[in-house]
Design a protein around this motif. Sequence first.
Motif, PDB file in Angstrom:
ATOM      1  N   TRP A  59      33.122  33.879  28.784  1.00 30.54           N
ATOM      2  CA  TRP A  59      33.198  35.323  29.036  1.00 30.54           C
ATOM      3  C   TRP A  59      33.661  35.612  30.459  1.00 30.54           C
ATOM      4  CZ3 TRP A  59      33.689  39.912  27.124  1.00 30.54           C
ATOM      5  CH2 TRP A  59      33.289  41.033  27.840  1.00 30.54           C
ATOM      6  N   LEU A  60      33.111  34.890  31.451  1.00 30.21           N
ATOM      7  CA  LEU A  60      33.517  35.083  32.844  1.00 30.21           C
ATOM      8  C   LEU A  60      34.969  34.670  33.052  1.00 30.21           C
ATOM      9  CD1 LEU A  60      30.360  33.847  34.806  1.00 30.21           C
ATOM     10  CD2 LEU A  60      31.091  36.206  34.403  1.00 30.21           C
TER      11      LEU A  60
ATOM     12  N   TYR B 232      33.219  42.088  37.347  1.00 30.71           N
ATOM     13  CA  TYR B 232      33.153  40.624  37.346  1.00 30.71           C
ATOM     14  C   TYR B 232      31.895  40.138  38.068  1.00 30.71           C
ATOM     15  CZ  TYR B 232      34.346  35.823  38.618  1.00 30.71           C
ATOM     16  OH  TYR B 232      34.313  34.463  38.809  1.00 30.71           O
ATOM     17  N   ARG B 233      31.604  40.716  39.215  1.00 33.89           N
ATOM     18  CA  ARG B 233      30.442  40.279  39.984  1.00 33.89           C
ATOM     19  C   ARG B 233      29.141  40.639  39.277  1.00 33.89           C
ATOM     20  NH1 ARG B 233      31.492  40.513  46.482  1.00 33.89           N
ATOM     21  NH2 ARG B 233      33.685  39.885  46.458  1.00 33.89           N
ATOM     22  N   ARG B 234      29.113  41.784  38.636  1.00 39.85           N
ATOM     23  CA  ARG B 234      27.899  42.178  37.931  1.00 39.85           C
ATOM     24  C   ARG B 234      27.658  41.265  36.726  1.00 39.85           C
ATOM     25  NH1 ARG B 234      24.444  46.218  38.579  1.00 39.85           N
ATOM     26  NH2 ARG B 234      23.367  47.154  36.806  1.00 39.85           N
ATOM     27  N   SER B 235      28.722  40.856  36.050  1.00 39.22           N
ATOM     28  CA  SER B 235      28.579  39.929  34.937  1.00 39.22           C
ATOM     29  C   SER B 235      28.105  38.560  35.433  1.00 39.22           C
ATOM     30  CB  SER B 235      29.906  39.790  34.195  1.00 39.22           C
ATOM     31  OG  SER B 235      30.286  41.014  33.610  1.00 39.22           O
TER      32      SER B 235
ATOM     33  N   ASN C  45      28.915  50.126  48.247  1.00 36.49           N
ATOM     34  CA  ASN C  45      28.029  51.284  48.074  1.00 36.49           C
ATOM     35  C   ASN C  45      27.638  51.479  46.608  1.00 36.49           C
ATOM     36  OD1 ASN C  45      28.173  51.787  50.819  1.00 36.49           O
ATOM     37  ND2 ASN C  45      29.852  53.274  50.625  1.00 36.49           N
ATOM     38  N   SER C  46      28.465  51.020  45.703  1.00 35.61           N
ATOM     39  CA  SER C  46      28.156  51.108  44.270  1.00 35.61           C
ATOM     40  C   SER C  46      27.518  49.795  43.816  1.00 35.61           C
ATOM     41  CB  SER C  46      29.439  51.377  43.477  1.00 35.61           C
ATOM     42  OG  SER C  46      30.038  52.597  43.893  1.00 35.61           O
ATOM     43  N   PRO C  47      26.767  49.825  42.713  1.00 32.80           N
ATOM     44  CA  PRO C  47      26.118  48.591  42.235  1.00 32.80           C
ATOM     45  C   PRO C  47      27.136  47.481  41.979  1.00 32.80           C
ATOM     46  CG  PRO C  47      25.263  50.518  41.081  1.00 32.80           C
ATOM     47  CD  PRO C  47      26.432  50.994  41.874  1.00 32.80           C
ATOM     48  N   VAL C  48      26.909  46.345  42.603  1.00 27.13           N
ATOM     49  CA  VAL C  48      27.780  45.191  42.449  1.00 27.13           C
ATOM     50  C   VAL C  48      27.070  44.081  41.684  1.00 27.13           C
ATOM     51  CG1 VAL C  48      29.107  43.428  43.670  1.00 27.13           C
ATOM     52  CG2 VAL C  48      29.034  45.754  44.562  1.00 27.13           C
TER      53      VAL C  48
ATOM     54  N   ARG D  96      40.457  36.480  34.418  1.00 25.71           N
ATOM     55  CA  ARG D  96      41.878  36.649  34.126  1.00 25.71           C
ATOM     56  C   ARG D  96      42.278  38.122  34.193  1.00 25.71           C
ATOM     57  NH1 ARG D  96      44.929  32.601  31.887  1.00 25.71           N
ATOM     58  NH2 ARG D  96      46.177  34.136  30.756  1.00 25.71           N
ATOM     59  N   GLU D  97      41.374  39.021  33.831  1.00 26.02           N
ATOM     60  CA  GLU D  97      41.664  40.453  33.946  1.00 26.02           C
ATOM     61  C   GLU D  97      41.854  40.841  35.402  1.00 26.02           C
ATOM     62  OE1 GLU D  97      38.623  42.676  32.057  1.00 26.02           O
ATOM     63  OE2 GLU D  97      38.958  41.841  30.060  1.00 26.02           O
TER      64      GLU D  97
END
Length: 406
Positions: A288-289, A235-238, A136-139, A294-295
């Motif tokens: 960066w990804l 992560y998905r937005r990046s 429901n939130s921007p992914v 890892r986070e």
Amino acid sequence: MNNMTQWIINLVPFLLVAVALISTPYASLRTPFGVSVPADERHHPAIRALRKSYALMISAAAVVAALIVALLGSTGVVEGTNKQSLLGVGATLLLMLVGFAIFVWYHRRMLTLKEQEGWQKRMNNRYAAAQLSFHNSPVTYGIVWFIPHLVVIAACAFIAVLSYDSLPDVIPTHFDWDGTVTDWSEKTWGSVLSLNIIQLIMTVIMVFVNWTIRWSRASLDPNKPEQSAQAERKYRRSTSLFILVFSFLLILMMGWVQAISLYERRMEGSMVIVSMLPLIVAGVWMVWLFRMNRERSQFDRISRDQDRHWKLGTLYWNPEDPAIFVEKRSGIGWTINFARPSAWLVLFGPIILIALVPLIDSNIMVRKSTGLGWRFDYTQVGTWVVLALIVILVAGVLLMRRFRGR
């Protein structure tokens, strides 16, 4: 081309592949070498030792491959720009093949370790949390962000159509790394607009990949569902942003190549810079990804997919799973469920479409007998290929809308 430029061309892709192979088991801490382990065992000394020895073996393989390329190039065994470029590509492909074989070996060692330590019994009663409101939130970034891609494609095609009559009867279609023309083709609508068609196919592919990231299932930490969901969205937005930037650079690169080949017909040495830029951007963004992935590993996101469904630790085969796309167990990104026939269509469909582009290299359009402009020549195979591309594009959009509505 000087030797330094040639080294850069061979070295950049080779290094990117080597770094990607070395970092694979470090990117997915919860599934080292494609094997799921309990959260409190992900830093087990034996697993850390496997990661370290794997990285050393890949590094050794990369050094050997690089030395072979350097030896063949410096002794004059392989001469000529094109042959040296092919040698660099061959070394990169060989490193990928050797790296895969090493990974499979360590995957088997990891399965043996899991069995010896009895970790599977501890994981049988665990479960994965699924947050119904996750999507429901921007992914990911929406499809509207691909409009600049279409604008560039439309501009390139529009200029090419307007310039068609003024173009020479024979146009260059292939350049070496020095920018020297190595192949020519007769001027037809197919040869003039082929790069625009490839641009459009690539954009459609990237839109589809972005969409699958948006709607693929998410495995969350049952103890920290909100925090793990936030990390997953980030992560998905990046990843979505990377797809947008990388694909836009590719679209610009192909537009630049089309402009040079049609209007200038010489490329000089700038081909190297234009070709390397997307690779360098991809390498920086992968780092960066990798950090973001890892986070995510700090959360106990237990996978509901059993080890037996992951062949060789990388290929997902589960006929009972309706999902077409699932997150990779090794490295970063997503992969397909090879047990689903539709997944094979997704995998090979774009390759087939791009392979059909040369069929458009014919007079698919002829001038109208009355009035201004052109019309399709339905006696040409390329015309039907173009129409098929349009039908597939429309069908894909309808399929995505139907899937989203479920």
